[in-house]
Design an enzyme around this catalytic site. Structure first.
Site, PDB file in Angstrom:
ATOM      1  N   CYS A 237       0.854  -1.193   0.000  1.00 20.18           N
ATOM      2  CA  CYS A 237       0.000   0.000   0.000  1.00 20.18           C
ATOM      3  C   CYS A 237       0.891   1.245   0.000  1.00 20.18           C
ATOM      4  O   CYS A 237       0.882   2.042   0.942  1.00 20.18           O
ATOM      5  CB  CYS A 237      -0.923  -0.007   1.214  1.00 20.18           C
ATOM      6  N   HIS A 238       1.670   1.384  -1.078  1.00 17.34           N
ATOM      7  CA  HIS A 238       2.655   2.462  -1.145  1.00 17.34           C
ATOM      8  C   HIS A 238       2.046   3.823  -0.797  1.00 17.34           C
ATOM      9  O   HIS A 238       2.521   4.536   0.093  1.00 17.34           O
ATOM     10  CB  HIS A 238       3.252   2.540  -2.552  1.00 17.34           C
ATOM     11  N   ASP A 239       0.988   4.172  -1.502  1.00 13.83           N
ATOM     12  CA  ASP A 239       0.473   5.541  -1.420  1.00 13.83           C
ATOM     13  C   ASP A 239      -0.340   5.811  -0.164  1.00 13.83           C
ATOM     14  O   ASP A 239      -0.597   6.964   0.177  1.00 13.83           O
ATOM     15  CB  ASP A 239      -0.371   5.860  -2.659  1.00 13.83           C
TER      16      ASP A 239
END
Length: 309
Positions: A237-239
Site C-alpha cells: 500500500c505504497h500511497d
C-alpha cells in the site's frame, strides 16, 4: 478535534485509490481538493479515475487536471501493475460531476491561500504539479505547511536499481520540491514495501461486499500478481503510507535527513540521495525519511477504514 486541511495530488492508479479511500474516512483529515497528474497512466486516465473513484465512494471534492507529461523526461507509465486504464482494467461508472478546467497548480495555490498556511499536501505520484506550482507562485512555499510524498528510497529502487518510480518519473520536479524549503516527509520504498496487505486480507476486504470493497479487491489483482512474481510480501500500500503517517505518525519511525535528487546521472537518474548513514551531512536537512512501520497495526487500520464504506 481540529481537522488537518489536506490536498491530494495523485496519478490515480490502484494504490492511489486505496490511499484516497482511506484518506476520506480518516476523521483527523479534511480533504480540500484533488489534483491529477500523469504517471501510473496517462492524464486522460488518471484524471477520470480520480473523478470516478470519488463518485463511487461519495467523495464530494473537486478534482483538477494537472500535467500531462514530466518537465524534461519522457512519460513512463506502469500498465503491468495498474493496467492500461490505471485501475487494473476495472470499469468504473463515470462521474456525473462537472469537469473542472482550472489547472491543478492554480487550484492548489488558491487552496493554500484559503487555508492560511495550514494546508498539508499529500503527493503520491510524480511531483510535476507541485514543481509547476512553485515555479508559477514563488510565495507558495510560505503557504504550505508540509509536503508528504510517496516516492524515493534511502536504499535501492524499483524502476531502476537506484530509483523509485515516482521520482524517476520526473526527477527534475522532485528536486524542485525537495529544494523548495517546505518541510517534506518522504515515504519511500524503505517503508512502503513493509506496509502491505496479505492476499487473504485483500480478499477479506472484497468479501465485505460493498461496491467500494469489491473495487479494492478487483482492481488490485494485477498488482497482487506482479508482487507475487517479484517475491513481494503482499499488496504493498505504497500511497497509503503518507496518508496514514499524517493521521497516525505513531505507527512509523524514521530519521531527519538531507535529500537531493540525481538529475544528471545515467545509471543513477532519479536516485534520492540521503545523508542518513553518511559521515558527511548535507547543510539542509528538512526531510523526514520514514523507514519502518508497524505492519500489523497499519494493515488493521486500513481494513477497518475501507470496511466503513
Amino acid at each position: 478535534m481540529k481537522r488537518i486541511p489536506v490536498w491530494f495530488d495523485t496519478d490515480l492508479g490502484v494504490d492511489d485509490a486505496v490511499a484516497l479511500l482511506t484518506l476520506w474516512r480518516l476523521p483527523e483529515l479534511e480533504l480540500r481538493g484533488i489534483s491529477a497528474v500523469a504517471g501510473n497512466a496517462e492524464l486522460c486516465h488518471t484524471f477520470e479515475n480520480a473523478r470516478n473513484v470519488c463518485h463511487l465512494a461519495g467523495i464530494d471534492v473537486p478534482v483538477y487536471p494537472g500535467a500531462e507529461h514530466p518537465l524534461f523526461v519522457p512519460l513512463r507509465t506502469a500498465p503491468l501493475v495498474h493496467g492500461k486504464n490505471g485501475v487494473g482494467e476495472v470499469e468504473l461508472a463515470p462521474s456525473p460531476a462537472p469537469r473542472e478546467t482550472k489547472p491543478a497548480w492554480d487550484a492548489l495555490y488558491d487552496a493554500a491561500k484559503a487555508a492560511g498556511g495550514e494546508l498539508q499536501v499529500i503527493a503520491v505520484g510524480p511531483l510535476t504539479n507541485l514543481a509547476t506550482a512553485f515555479g508559477k507562485y514563488p510565495d507558495l512555499k510560505t503557504l504550505i505547511r508540509r509536503i508528504l510524498i510517496m516516492g524515493g528510497a534511502a536504499k535501492g529502487g524499483n524502476v531502476t536499481p537506484a530509483a523509485e518510480f515516482n521520482i524517476y518519473g520526473d526527477p527534475h520536479a522532485a528536486q524542485m520540491v525537495f529544494r523548495s524549503g517546505v518541510p517534506v516527509v518522504m515515504c519511500g520504498l524503505d517503508v512502503t514495501m513493509r506496509a502491505y496487505l496479505t492476499p487473504e486480507e485483500v480478499e477479506s476486504i472484497g468479501a465485505h461486499g460493498t461496491p467500494v470493497c469489491r473495487f479494492v479487491r478487483d482492481s488490485n489483482q494485477l498488482a497482487l500478481a506482479f508482487f507475487e512474481r517479484t517475491d513481494g510480501p503482499g499488496l504493498c500500500c505504497h500511497d497509503t503510507c503518507p496518508v496514514m503517517y499524517l493521521a497516525h505518525p505513531e505507527l512509523f519511525t524514521g530519521e531527519e535527513a538531507g535529500v537531493y535528487v540525481e538529475t544528471r546521472g545515467t545509471l543513477t537518474l532519479g536516485k534520492t540521495v540521503t545523508d542518513i548513514w553518511s559521515d558527511k551531512q548535507f547543510p539542509d536537512r528538512h526531510v523526514f525519511v520514514v523507514l519502518d512501520v508497524d505492519r500489523d497495526a497499519f494493515a488493521a487500520k486500513v481494513q477497518e477504514l475501507l470496511r466503513t464504506y
